[in-house]
Design a protein around this motif. Structure first.
Motif, PDB file in Angstrom:
ATOM      1  N   PRO A 200       6.219 -12.656   7.154  1.00 44.64           N
ATOM      2  CA  PRO A 200       6.849 -12.211   5.905  1.00 44.64           C
ATOM      3  C   PRO A 200       7.862 -11.114   6.206  1.00 44.64           C
ATOM      4  N   GLN A 201       8.878 -11.012   5.383  1.00 48.67           N
ATOM      5  CA  GLN A 201       9.927 -10.043   5.659  1.00 48.67           C
ATOM      6  C   GLN A 201      10.580  -9.556   4.362  1.00 48.67           C
ATOM      7  N   GLY A 202      11.429  -8.541   4.509  1.00 46.65           N
ATOM      8  CA  GLY A 202      12.223  -8.047   3.399  1.00 46.65           C
ATOM      9  C   GLY A 202      11.408  -7.475   2.256  1.00 46.65           C
ATOM     10  N   LEU A 203      11.974  -7.592   1.052  1.00 47.42           N
ATOM     11  CA  LEU A 203      11.341  -7.036  -0.142  1.00 47.42           C
ATOM     12  C   LEU A 203       9.988  -7.676  -0.429  1.00 47.42           C
ATOM     13  N   ALA A 204       9.837  -8.946  -0.083  1.00 46.01           N
ATOM     14  CA  ALA A 204       8.569  -9.631  -0.328  1.00 46.01           C
ATOM     15  C   ALA A 204       7.417  -8.924   0.384  1.00 46.01           C
ATOM     16  N   LEU A 205       7.667  -8.484   1.614  1.00 42.18           N
ATOM     17  CA  LEU A 205       6.652  -7.752   2.367  1.00 42.18           C
ATOM     18  C   LEU A 205       6.357  -6.405   1.703  1.00 42.18           C
ATOM     19  N   VAL A 206       7.397  -5.746   1.214  1.00 40.20           N
ATOM     20  CA  VAL A 206       7.231  -4.460   0.520  1.00 40.20           C
ATOM     21  C   VAL A 206       6.372  -4.640  -0.735  1.00 40.20           C
ATOM     22  N   TYR A 207       6.652  -5.698  -1.504  1.00 38.38           N
ATOM     23  CA  TYR A 207       5.876  -5.965  -2.720  1.00 38.38           C
ATOM     24  C   TYR A 207       4.405  -6.211  -2.395  1.00 38.38           C
ATOM     25  N   ALA A 208       4.150  -6.932  -1.294  1.00 40.18           N
ATOM     26  CA  ALA A 208       2.769  -7.212  -0.906  1.00 40.18           C
ATOM     27  C   ALA A 208       2.035  -5.931  -0.520  1.00 40.18           C
ATOM     28  N   VAL A 209       2.715  -5.042   0.202  1.00 41.76           N
ATOM     29  CA  VAL A 209       2.115  -3.767   0.583  1.00 41.76           C
ATOM     30  C   VAL A 209       1.853  -2.903  -0.652  1.00 41.76           C
ATOM     31  N   LEU A 210       2.799  -2.881  -1.576  1.00 46.35           N
ATOM     32  CA  LEU A 210       2.616  -2.109  -2.816  1.00 46.35           C
ATOM     33  C   LEU A 210       1.445  -2.659  -3.628  1.00 46.35           C
ATOM     34  N   SER A 211       1.319  -3.982  -3.664  1.00 47.36           N
ATOM     35  CA  SER A 211       0.206  -4.599  -4.387  1.00 47.36           C
ATOM     36  C   SER A 211      -1.131  -4.182  -3.789  1.00 47.36           C
ATOM     37  N   GLY A 212      -1.189  -4.139  -2.462  1.00 47.27           N
ATOM     38  CA  GLY A 212      -2.439  -3.775  -1.812  1.00 47.27           C
ATOM     39  C   GLY A 212      -2.723  -2.284  -1.846  1.00 47.27           C
ATOM     40  N   ALA A 213      -1.757  -1.488  -1.371  1.00 48.06           N
ATOM     41  CA  ALA A 213      -1.987  -0.049  -1.218  1.00 48.06           C
ATOM     42  C   ALA A 213      -2.050   0.683  -2.549  1.00 48.06           C
ATOM     43  N   LEU A 214      -1.086   0.405  -3.443  1.00 52.66           N
ATOM     44  CA  LEU A 214      -1.016   1.142  -4.709  1.00 52.66           C
ATOM     45  C   LEU A 214      -1.791   0.462  -5.836  1.00 52.66           C
ATOM     46  N   ALA A 215      -1.408  -0.787  -6.164  1.00 59.89           N
ATOM     47  CA  ALA A 215      -2.008  -1.458  -7.323  1.00 59.89           C
ATOM     48  C   ALA A 215      -3.480  -1.792  -7.104  1.00 59.89           C
ATOM     49  N   SER A 216      -3.869  -2.081  -5.855  1.00 61.15           N
ATOM     50  CA  SER A 216      -5.281  -2.421  -5.584  1.00 61.15           C
ATOM     51  C   SER A 216      -6.056  -1.207  -5.077  1.00 61.15           C
ATOM     52  N   GLY A 217      -5.685  -0.691  -3.891  1.00 61.50           N
ATOM     53  CA  GLY A 217      -6.442   0.408  -3.311  1.00 61.50           C
ATOM     54  C   GLY A 217      -6.465   1.653  -4.180  1.00 61.50           C
ATOM     55  N   ALA A 218      -5.293   2.247  -4.417  1.00 57.05           N
ATOM     56  CA  ALA A 218      -5.230   3.458  -5.243  1.00 57.05           C
ATOM     57  C   ALA A 218      -5.604   3.170  -6.691  1.00 57.05           C
ATOM     58  N   GLY A 219      -5.206   1.989  -7.197  1.00 55.58           N
ATOM     59  CA  GLY A 219      -5.512   1.620  -8.581  1.00 55.58           C
ATOM     60  C   GLY A 219      -7.000   1.547  -8.852  1.00 55.58           C
ATOM     61  N   TYR A 220      -7.753   0.947  -7.915  1.00 55.85           N
ATOM     62  CA  TYR A 220      -9.197   0.847  -8.100  1.00 55.85           C
ATOM     63  C   TYR A 220      -9.850   2.228  -8.019  1.00 55.85           C
ATOM     64  N   ALA A 221      -9.361   3.081  -7.114  1.00 50.74           N
ATOM     65  CA  ALA A 221      -9.917   4.430  -6.996  1.00 50.74           C
ATOM     66  C   ALA A 221      -9.700   5.220  -8.296  1.00 50.74           C
ATOM     67  N   ILE A 222      -8.510   5.087  -8.868  1.00 56.52           N
ATOM     68  CA  ILE A 222      -8.203   5.750 -10.145  1.00 56.52           C
ATOM     69  C   ILE A 222      -9.104   5.223 -11.257  1.00 56.52           C
ATOM     70  N   TRP A 223      -9.325   3.908 -11.269  1.00 52.92           N
ATOM     71  CA  TRP A 223     -10.145   3.290 -12.300  1.00 52.92           C
ATOM     72  C   TRP A 223     -11.585   3.802 -12.246  1.00 52.92           C
ATOM     73  N   TYR A 224     -12.118   3.971 -11.037  1.00 51.68           N
ATOM     74  CA  TYR A 224     -13.483   4.460 -10.917  1.00 51.68           C
ATOM     75  C   TYR A 224     -13.606   5.901 -11.383  1.00 51.68           C
ATOM     76  N   LEU A 225     -12.551   6.687 -11.200  1.00 52.32           N
ATOM     77  CA  LEU A 225     -12.538   8.046 -11.746  1.00 52.32           C
ATOM     78  C   LEU A 225     -12.504   8.000 -13.276  1.00 52.32           C
ATOM     79  N   ALA A 226     -11.683   7.096 -13.818  1.00 52.63           N
ATOM     80  CA  ALA A 226     -11.553   6.980 -15.276  1.00 52.63           C
ATOM     81  C   ALA A 226     -12.867   6.544 -15.909  1.00 52.63           C
ATOM     82  N   LEU A 227     -13.626   5.708 -15.218  1.00 48.97           N
ATOM     83  CA  LEU A 227     -14.884   5.196 -15.766  1.00 48.97           C
ATOM     84  C   LEU A 227     -15.890   6.298 -16.066  1.00 48.97           C
ATOM     85  N   GLN A 228     -15.757   7.430 -15.383  1.00 51.04           N
ATOM     86  CA  GLN A 228     -16.684   8.538 -15.622  1.00 51.04           C
ATOM     87  C   GLN A 228     -16.577   9.082 -17.048  1.00 51.04           C
ATOM     88  N   GLY A 229     -15.418   8.859 -17.692  1.00 50.89           N
ATOM     89  CA  GLY A 229     -15.236   9.378 -19.047  1.00 50.89           C
ATOM     90  C   GLY A 229     -15.172   8.303 -20.108  1.00 50.89           C
TER      91      GLY A 229
END
Length: 283
Positions: A200-229
Protein backbone atom coordinates in the motif's frame (compact mmCIF):
# COMPACT_ATOMS: atom_id res chain seq x y z
CA UNK A 1 -15.86 12.39 36.46
CA UNK A 2 -17.66 15.66 35.74
CA UNK A 3 -20.65 15.66 33.37
CA UNK A 4 -18.87 18.15 31.07
CA UNK A 5 -15.77 15.98 30.73
CA UNK A 6 -17.88 12.88 30.14
CA UNK A 7 -19.81 14.69 27.40
CA UNK A 8 -16.62 15.84 25.65
CA UNK A 9 -15.04 12.37 25.81
CA UNK A 10 -18.24 10.74 24.53
CA UNK A 11 -18.45 13.15 21.59
CA UNK A 12 -14.79 12.48 20.70
CA UNK A 13 -15.34 8.73 20.86
CA UNK A 14 -18.39 8.86 18.58
CA UNK A 15 -16.46 10.97 16.06
CA UNK A 16 -13.63 8.41 16.19
CA UNK A 17 -16.05 5.52 15.56
CA UNK A 18 -17.58 7.31 12.58
CA UNK A 19 -14.10 8.26 11.34
CA UNK A 20 -13.26 4.56 11.00
CA UNK A 21 -15.91 4.25 8.28
CA UNK A 22 -14.74 7.43 6.55
CA UNK A 23 -11.04 6.50 6.62
CA UNK A 24 -11.80 3.03 5.27
CA UNK A 25 -13.89 4.37 2.38
CA UNK A 26 -11.29 7.02 1.58
CA UNK A 27 -8.46 4.51 1.55
CA UNK A 28 -10.23 1.90 -0.58
CA UNK A 29 -11.59 4.51 -2.96
CA UNK A 30 -8.06 5.72 -3.73
CA UNK A 31 -7.30 2.25 -5.12
CA UNK A 32 -3.77 2.25 -3.69
CA UNK A 33 -4.64 -0.24 -0.95
CA UNK A 34 -6.78 -3.38 -0.84
CA UNK A 35 -9.10 -4.52 1.93
CA UNK A 36 -6.68 -7.13 3.35
CA UNK A 37 -3.79 -4.65 3.54
CA UNK A 38 -6.06 -2.02 5.11
CA UNK A 39 -7.03 -4.57 7.77
CA UNK A 40 -3.38 -5.41 8.45
CA UNK A 41 -2.25 -1.79 8.71
CA UNK A 42 -5.23 -0.88 10.88
CA UNK A 43 -4.67 -3.72 13.37
CA UNK A 44 -0.91 -3.13 13.62
CA UNK A 45 -1.37 0.64 14.03
CA UNK A 46 -4.02 0.16 16.72
CA UNK A 47 -1.83 -2.34 18.60
CA UNK A 48 1.12 0.08 18.52
CA UNK A 49 -1.02 3.01 19.69
CA UNK A 50 -2.56 1.03 22.55
CA UNK A 51 0.91 -0.19 23.50
CA UNK A 52 2.11 3.41 23.67
CA UNK A 53 -0.91 4.37 25.81
CA UNK A 54 -0.12 1.56 28.26
CA UNK A 55 3.57 2.52 28.24
CA UNK A 56 2.71 6.11 29.15
CA UNK A 57 0.20 4.98 31.76
CA UNK A 58 2.10 2.12 33.43
CA UNK A 59 5.69 2.67 32.26
CA UNK A 60 5.68 -0.92 31.01
CA UNK A 61 4.03 -3.22 28.46
CA UNK A 62 3.45 -6.27 30.67
CA UNK A 63 -0.29 -5.56 30.83
CA UNK A 64 -0.54 -5.90 27.05
CA UNK A 65 0.84 -9.45 27.25
CA UNK A 66 -1.04 -10.50 30.39
CA UNK A 67 -4.47 -9.28 29.30
CA UNK A 68 -6.66 -10.33 26.39
CA UNK A 69 -7.49 -13.79 25.04
CA UNK A 70 -7.48 -15.58 21.71
CA UNK A 71 -11.27 -15.96 21.50
CA UNK A 72 -11.85 -12.22 21.71
CA UNK A 73 -8.90 -11.61 19.38
CA UNK A 74 -10.51 -13.83 16.73
CA UNK A 75 -13.82 -11.94 17.06
CA UNK A 76 -11.88 -8.66 16.74
CA UNK A 77 -10.12 -9.91 13.60
CA UNK A 78 -13.37 -11.11 11.98
CA UNK A 79 -14.86 -7.68 12.66
CA UNK A 80 -11.89 -5.79 11.21
CA UNK A 81 -11.57 -8.01 8.11
CA UNK A 82 -15.30 -8.08 7.38
CA UNK A 83 -15.48 -4.31 7.88
CA UNK A 84 -12.74 -3.64 5.30
CA UNK A 85 -13.97 -6.19 2.75
CA UNK A 86 -17.52 -4.83 2.96
CA UNK A 87 -16.49 -1.21 2.48
CA UNK A 88 -15.06 -2.01 -0.93
CA UNK A 89 -18.63 -1.79 -2.23
CA UNK A 90 -20.71 -0.03 0.47
CA UNK A 91 -21.40 3.66 0.96
CA UNK A 92 -20.18 5.10 4.26
CA UNK A 93 -23.56 5.62 5.89
CA UNK A 94 -25.02 2.31 4.70
CA UNK A 95 -22.03 0.39 6.03
CA UNK A 96 -22.15 2.09 9.43
CA UNK A 97 -25.90 1.48 9.72
CA UNK A 98 -25.52 -2.23 8.92
CA UNK A 99 -22.57 -2.52 11.28
CA UNK A 100 -24.12 -0.90 14.34
CA UNK A 101 -27.52 -2.46 13.64
CA UNK A 102 -25.87 -5.89 13.68
CA UNK A 103 -23.91 -5.05 16.84
CA UNK A 104 -27.01 -4.10 18.80
CA UNK A 105 -29.08 -6.95 17.33
CA UNK A 106 -26.41 -9.46 18.36
CA UNK A 107 -26.23 -8.17 21.91
CA UNK A 108 -30.03 -8.03 22.24
CA UNK A 109 -30.33 -11.53 20.71
CA UNK A 110 -27.82 -12.99 23.16
CA UNK A 111 -29.77 -11.42 26.01
CA UNK A 112 -32.99 -13.06 24.77
CA UNK A 113 -31.22 -16.42 24.41
CA UNK A 114 -30.00 -16.14 27.98
CA UNK A 115 -33.53 -15.65 29.25
CA UNK A 116 -34.11 -11.91 29.23
CA UNK A 117 -37.71 -10.86 28.57
CA UNK A 118 -38.89 -7.96 26.44
CA UNK A 119 -41.78 -5.64 27.24
CA UNK A 120 -44.39 -5.00 24.47
CA UNK A 121 -42.73 -1.68 23.60
CA UNK A 122 -39.40 -3.47 23.26
CA UNK A 123 -40.89 -6.06 20.91
CA UNK A 124 -42.28 -3.19 18.84
CA UNK A 125 -38.81 -1.67 18.70
CA UNK A 126 -37.23 -5.00 17.71
CA UNK A 127 -39.79 -5.53 14.93
CA UNK A 128 -39.20 -1.97 13.72
CA UNK A 129 -35.42 -2.52 13.59
CA UNK A 130 -35.73 -5.83 11.73
CA UNK A 131 -38.23 -4.32 9.28
CA UNK A 132 -35.83 -1.45 8.56
CA UNK A 133 -33.03 -3.90 7.91
CA UNK A 134 -35.19 -5.96 5.54
CA UNK A 135 -36.31 -2.80 3.73
CA UNK A 136 -32.70 -1.69 3.31
CA UNK A 137 -31.70 -5.06 1.86
CA UNK A 138 -34.62 -5.46 -0.57
CA UNK A 139 -33.60 -5.43 -4.26
CA UNK A 140 -33.74 -2.03 -5.94
CA UNK A 141 -31.69 0.75 -7.43
CA UNK A 142 -30.45 1.96 -4.04
CA UNK A 143 -30.07 -1.45 -2.36
CA UNK A 144 -26.54 -2.21 -1.09
CA UNK A 145 -24.64 -5.07 -2.82
CA UNK A 146 -25.74 -8.28 -1.12
CA UNK A 147 -22.28 -9.80 -0.56
CA UNK A 148 -20.89 -6.58 0.91
CA UNK A 149 -23.97 -6.15 3.12
CA UNK A 150 -23.63 -9.71 4.47
CA UNK A 151 -19.93 -9.13 5.19
CA UNK A 152 -20.78 -5.99 7.17
CA UNK A 153 -23.49 -7.81 9.11
CA UNK A 154 -20.96 -10.53 9.97
CA UNK A 155 -18.52 -7.81 11.05
CA UNK A 156 -21.20 -6.27 13.27
CA UNK A 157 -22.09 -9.62 14.81
CA UNK A 158 -18.39 -10.26 15.52
CA UNK A 159 -18.06 -6.86 17.20
CA UNK A 160 -21.16 -7.62 19.25
CA UNK A 161 -19.60 -10.91 20.39
CA UNK A 162 -16.34 -9.11 21.14
CA UNK A 163 -18.21 -6.52 23.23
CA UNK A 164 -20.07 -9.20 25.19
CA UNK A 165 -16.88 -11.15 25.86
CA UNK A 166 -15.21 -8.02 27.20
CA UNK A 167 -18.05 -7.06 29.52
CA UNK A 168 -16.87 -6.44 33.04
CA UNK A 169 -13.14 -6.37 32.20
CA UNK A 170 -11.18 -4.97 35.13
CA UNK A 171 -8.81 -3.04 32.85
CA UNK A 172 -10.61 -2.44 29.56
CA UNK A 173 -7.71 -0.59 27.89
CA UNK A 174 -5.19 -3.33 28.70
CA UNK A 175 -7.71 -5.98 27.66
CA UNK A 176 -8.24 -4.26 24.30
CA UNK A 177 -4.50 -3.84 23.78
CA UNK A 178 -3.93 -7.54 24.48
CA UNK A 179 -6.69 -8.55 22.10
CA UNK A 180 -5.30 -6.36 19.31
CA UNK A 181 -1.87 -7.88 19.88
CA UNK A 182 -3.27 -11.42 19.62
CA UNK A 183 -5.38 -10.51 16.57
CA UNK A 184 -2.15 -9.91 14.63
CA UNK A 185 -1.66 -13.70 14.51
CA UNK A 186 -4.59 -13.93 12.09
CA UNK A 187 -2.91 -11.60 9.60
CA UNK A 188 -0.74 -14.50 8.39
CA UNK A 189 -3.61 -16.62 6.98
CA UNK A 190 -5.20 -13.42 5.65
CA UNK A 191 -1.97 -12.62 3.77
CA UNK A 192 -1.78 -16.17 2.37
CA UNK A 193 -5.31 -16.01 0.95
CA UNK A 194 -5.55 -12.33 0.01
CA UNK A 195 -2.04 -11.01 -0.62
CA UNK A 196 -2.43 -8.16 -3.14
CA UNK A 197 1.02 -8.44 -4.70
CA UNK A 198 1.91 -4.80 -4.00
CA UNK A 199 2.56 -2.65 -0.94
CA UNK A 200 0.00 0.00 0.00
CA UNK A 201 1.19 3.52 -0.67
CA UNK A 202 0.33 7.21 -0.68
CA UNK A 203 -2.71 8.66 1.06
CA UNK A 204 -4.39 5.26 1.26
CA UNK A 205 -1.65 4.07 3.62
CA UNK A 206 -2.02 7.26 5.69
CA UNK A 207 -5.79 6.71 5.99
CA UNK A 208 -5.23 3.12 7.14
CA UNK A 209 -2.76 4.24 9.82
CA UNK A 210 -5.15 6.98 10.99
CA UNK A 211 -7.97 4.43 11.17
CA UNK A 212 -5.88 2.15 13.34
CA UNK A 213 -3.90 4.54 15.52
CA UNK A 214 -6.44 7.34 16.05
CA UNK A 215 -9.96 6.09 15.26
CA UNK A 216 -9.40 2.60 16.73
CA UNK A 217 -6.55 2.68 19.25
CA UNK A 218 -6.96 6.18 20.72
CA UNK A 219 -10.72 6.17 20.03
CA UNK A 220 -11.31 3.03 22.07
CA UNK A 221 -9.16 4.35 24.93
CA UNK A 222 -11.20 7.58 24.98
CA UNK A 223 -14.44 5.60 24.91
CA UNK A 224 -13.45 3.54 27.94
CA UNK A 225 -12.71 6.75 29.84
CA UNK A 226 -16.11 8.16 28.80
CA UNK A 227 -17.88 5.00 30.00
CA UNK A 228 -16.91 5.83 33.58
CA UNK A 229 -19.43 8.70 33.52
CA UNK A 230 -22.23 7.05 31.51
CA UNK A 231 -25.09 4.77 32.49
CA UNK A 232 -25.18 1.50 30.55
CA UNK A 233 -28.33 2.37 28.61
CA UNK A 234 -26.95 5.81 27.76
CA UNK A 235 -23.71 4.26 26.53
CA UNK A 236 -25.62 1.87 24.28
CA UNK A 237 -27.98 4.53 22.95
CA UNK A 238 -25.37 7.16 22.19
CA UNK A 239 -23.61 4.76 19.80
CA UNK A 240 -26.67 4.97 17.55
CA UNK A 241 -25.39 8.42 16.55
CA UNK A 242 -22.44 6.85 14.71
CA UNK A 243 -24.31 5.80 11.52
CA UNK A 244 -25.79 9.30 11.29
CA UNK A 245 -22.37 10.94 11.68
CA UNK A 246 -20.85 8.52 9.15
CA UNK A 247 -23.63 9.15 6.62
CA UNK A 248 -23.24 12.91 6.91
CA UNK A 249 -19.46 12.62 6.56
CA UNK A 250 -19.95 10.48 3.44
CA UNK A 251 -22.21 13.12 1.91
CA UNK A 252 -19.92 16.08 2.66
CA UNK A 253 -16.46 14.54 2.20
CA UNK A 254 -17.01 11.65 -0.19
CA UNK A 255 -19.81 13.11 -2.34
CA UNK A 256 -22.04 10.13 -1.56
CA UNK A 257 -25.76 10.33 -2.12
CA UNK A 258 -28.13 10.15 0.85
CA UNK A 259 -31.00 8.06 -0.50
CA UNK A 260 -34.55 8.13 0.86
CA UNK A 261 -34.31 4.37 1.44
CA UNK A 262 -31.30 4.85 3.72
CA UNK A 263 -32.99 7.66 5.66
CA UNK A 264 -36.18 5.66 6.26
CA UNK A 265 -34.28 2.46 7.09
CA UNK A 266 -32.09 4.42 9.52
CA UNK A 267 -35.15 5.81 11.32
CA UNK A 268 -36.70 2.34 11.61
CA UNK A 269 -33.52 0.53 12.69
CA UNK A 270 -32.02 3.11 15.04
CA UNK A 271 -35.38 4.17 16.45
CA UNK A 272 -36.36 0.55 17.07
CA UNK A 273 -33.09 -0.25 18.83
CA UNK A 274 -33.41 2.90 20.93
CA UNK A 275 -36.87 1.72 22.09
CA UNK A 276 -35.46 -1.64 23.16
CA UNK A 277 -32.56 -0.08 25.04
CA UNK A 278 -34.51 2.74 26.69
CA UNK A 279 -37.36 0.51 27.81
CA UNK A 280 -34.86 -1.99 29.18
CA UNK A 281 -33.21 0.79 31.19
CA UNK A 282 -36.58 1.94 32.60
CA UNK A 283 -37.35 -1.58 33.76
Amino acid sequence: MSAKRSLVLTALAMVAFAANSVFCRLALREGAIDAASFTAVRLVSAAVMLGLILLLRDRQLKAMVRHGNHGSALALFVYAAGFSLAYVALATGTGALLLFGAVQATMIGVGLFQGERLAPVQWLGLISALSGLVALMLPGATAPPLTAAILMLVAGAAWGVYSLRGKGAADATAETAGNFLRALIWLLPLALFAWPGQWPQGLALVYAVLSGALASGAGYAIWYLALQGLASATAATVQLSVPVLAALAGVFWLDERLSLRLVLASLAILGGIALVIRRGSAR
